[in-house]
Scaffold this motif. Structure first.
Motif, short mmCIF file in Angstrom:
data_model
loop_
_atom_site.label_atom_id
_atom_site.label_comp_id
_atom_site.label_asym_id
_atom_site.label_seq_id
_atom_site.Cartn_x
_atom_site.Cartn_y
_atom_site.Cartn_z
N LEU A 218 0.82 -1.21 0.00
CA LEU A 218 0.00 0.00 0.00
C LEU A 218 0.86 1.26 0.00
O LEU A 218 0.55 2.23 -0.70
CB LEU A 218 -0.94 -0.01 1.21
CG LEU A 218 -2.12 -0.98 1.09
CD1 LEU A 218 -2.76 -1.22 2.44
CD2 LEU A 218 -3.13 -0.46 0.08
N LEU B 217 0.79 4.14 -2.89
CA LEU B 217 0.59 5.56 -2.59
C LEU B 217 1.72 6.40 -3.19
O LEU B 217 1.48 7.45 -3.79
CB LEU B 217 0.51 5.79 -1.08
CG LEU B 217 -0.76 5.33 -0.39
CD1 LEU B 217 -0.60 5.36 1.12
CD2 LEU B 217 -1.95 6.18 -0.82
N TYR C 283 -3.15 -0.21 5.82
CA TYR C 283 -3.15 1.11 5.18
C TYR C 283 -2.42 2.12 6.08
O TYR C 283 -1.66 2.95 5.59
CB TYR C 283 -4.56 1.59 4.87
CG TYR C 283 -4.56 2.93 4.17
CD1 TYR C 283 -4.04 3.05 2.88
CD2 TYR C 283 -5.01 4.08 4.81
CE1 TYR C 283 -3.98 4.29 2.25
CE2 TYR C 283 -4.96 5.31 4.17
CZ TYR C 283 -4.45 5.41 2.89
OH TYR C 283 -4.39 6.64 2.26
N CYS D 151 -8.07 4.37 2.75
CA CYS D 151 -7.43 3.80 1.57
C CYS D 151 -8.26 4.05 0.31
O CYS D 151 -9.45 3.71 0.28
CB CYS D 151 -7.20 2.31 1.76
SG CYS D 151 -6.24 1.58 0.41
#
Length: 143
Positions: free
Chosen positions: A56, A60, A106, A128
């Motif tokens: 994650l 990002l 997350y 998220c």
């Protein structure tokens, strides 16, 4: 047995394996065996959470720093997806745990992205922006 458990863990394991193989049930260090088996389950869940968090975080970074995308980031995204797939193949019962741990993962990913990008927290979504299905999809990369 307990003393060996505390002084030389590897020999303790070998002894326990031999006792199990020879069915010497009364000789087993059951309290410590139970503790170790429980710890194995926790370690698998922690590894799954941590790998999902790394994945994650890199998604990002990929989305919020498009001008700094590297093959290294892409490699990490692929590696984490593959490792998660292998973990789930080895322990299919962990699959429901993914949904449960997704918010925590997350949070880990968000911390990683903020630390590595030096971008402020306000830039990143509080929740998220990807579904679990997207995150695990080998073709998905956020725009």
């Amino acid at each position: 047995m307990t003393n060996l458990y505390e002084t030389d863990f590897q020999i303790w394991i070998e002894d326990q394996i031999n006792l199990l193989k020879t069915q010497q049930w009364q000789q087993l260090d059951t309290l410590n065996l139970i503790e170790e088996i429980e710890a194995l389950g926790r370690k698998e869940r922690q590894e799954l959470r941590n790998r999902l968090g790394i994945l994650l975080g890199h998604l990002l970074k990929w989305q919020f720093q498009p001008d700094k995308r590297t093959n290294s980031w892409l490699g990490t995204i692929r590696e984490q997806r593959v490792q998660i797939k292998f973990l789930l193949q080895d322990s299919p019962s962990l699959k429901p745990y993914l949904t449960q741990v997704f918010p925590d993962a997350y949070e880990l990913g968000l911390a990683l992205a903020m630390r590595e990008t030096k971008l402020g927290e306000q830039l990143f979504p509080e929740v998220c922006p990807y579904t679990l299905e997207q995150v695990l999809d080998s073709q998905f990369l956020p725009i």
